[in-house]
Design a protein around this motif. Structure first.
Motif, PDB file in Angstrom:
ATOM      1  N   ILE A  19       0.837  -1.198   0.000  1.00 55.56           N
ATOM      2  CA  ILE A  19       0.000   0.000   0.000  1.00 55.56           C
ATOM      3  C   ILE A  19       0.872   1.249   0.000  1.00 55.56           C
ATOM      4  O   ILE A  19       1.818   1.359   0.780  1.00 55.56           O
ATOM      5  N   ASN A  20       0.541   2.174  -0.905  1.00 54.87           N
ATOM      6  CA  ASN A  20       1.269   3.439  -0.967  1.00 54.87           C
ATOM      7  C   ASN A  20       0.278   4.601  -0.869  1.00 54.87           C
ATOM      8  O   ASN A  20      -0.912   4.392  -0.621  1.00 54.87           O
ATOM      9  N   GLN A  21       0.756   5.819  -1.069  1.00 53.19           N
ATOM     10  CA  GLN A  21      -0.095   7.000  -0.932  1.00 53.19           C
ATOM     11  C   GLN A  21      -1.264   6.975  -1.917  1.00 53.19           C
ATOM     12  O   GLN A  21      -2.374   7.377  -1.577  1.00 53.19           O
ATOM     13  N   MET A  22      -1.027   6.500  -3.113  1.00 52.02           N
ATOM     14  CA  MET A  22      -2.086   6.445  -4.115  1.00 52.02           C
ATOM     15  C   MET A  22      -3.223   5.523  -3.670  1.00 52.02           C
ATOM     16  O   MET A  22      -4.401   5.837  -3.861  1.00 52.02           O
ATOM     17  N   HIS A  23      -2.875   4.416  -3.047  1.00 50.10           N
ATOM     18  CA  HIS A  23      -3.890   3.500  -2.528  1.00 50.10           C
ATOM     19  C   HIS A  23      -4.687   4.155  -1.407  1.00 50.10           C
ATOM     20  O   HIS A  23      -5.909   4.002  -1.330  1.00 50.10           O
ATOM     21  N   MET A  24      -3.997   4.892  -0.545  1.00 46.05           N
ATOM     22  CA  MET A  24      -4.680   5.566   0.557  1.00 46.05           C
ATOM     23  C   MET A  24      -5.647   6.620   0.031  1.00 46.05           C
ATOM     24  O   MET A  24      -6.776   6.739   0.525  1.00 46.05           O
ATOM     25  N   GLU A  25      -5.239   7.372  -0.993  1.00 42.25           N
ATOM     26  CA  GLU A  25      -6.122   8.367  -1.591  1.00 42.25           C
ATOM     27  C   GLU A  25      -7.333   7.698  -2.235  1.00 42.25           C
ATOM     28  O   GLU A  25      -8.454   8.212  -2.145  1.00 42.25           O
ATOM     29  N   TYR A  26      -7.110   6.558  -2.863  1.00 39.06           N
ATOM     30  CA  TYR A  26      -8.197   5.784  -3.462  1.00 39.06           C
ATOM     31  C   TYR A  26      -9.196   5.344  -2.391  1.00 39.06           C
ATOM     32  O   TYR A  26     -10.412   5.507  -2.553  1.00 39.06           O
ATOM     33  N   VAL A  27      -8.708   4.834  -1.289  1.00 34.53           N
ATOM     34  CA  VAL A  27      -9.580   4.382  -0.198  1.00 34.53           C
ATOM     35  C   VAL A  27     -10.363   5.563   0.375  1.00 34.53           C
ATOM     36  O   VAL A  27     -11.575   5.471   0.583  1.00 34.53           O
TER      37      VAL A  27
END
Length: 76
Positions: A19-27
């Protein structure tokens, strides 16, 4: 336990390490557009984060197709 199923701890750890920042923004984007009541937020977040690495590409592809529908022909 993730999504109501027992998962090996190493598999869960491996998925979370991706999990990276892009995944966190997606969530967070998905959470902000959710209109249903979440009963168990801890279990929900665990499941959403676990699945984020596998679903992010499909989500954004669908968003682009929806946004461009009828405007241009998208070669997917």
């Amino acid at each position: 336990r993730v999504a109501g199923a027992e998962k090996p701890a190493l598999a869960v750890k491996s998925r979370f390490m991706k999990i990276n920042q892009m995944h966190m923004e997606y969530v967070l984007d998905c959470l902000s557009s959710n209109t249903t009541k979440i009963g168990n937020i801890k279990a929900y977040l665990l499941t959403v984060l676990y699945n984020a690495t596998m679903t992010i590409n499909h989500y954004y592809t669908a968003e682009v197709r929806h946004a461009l529908y009828g405007v241009v022909e998208v070669p997917f």
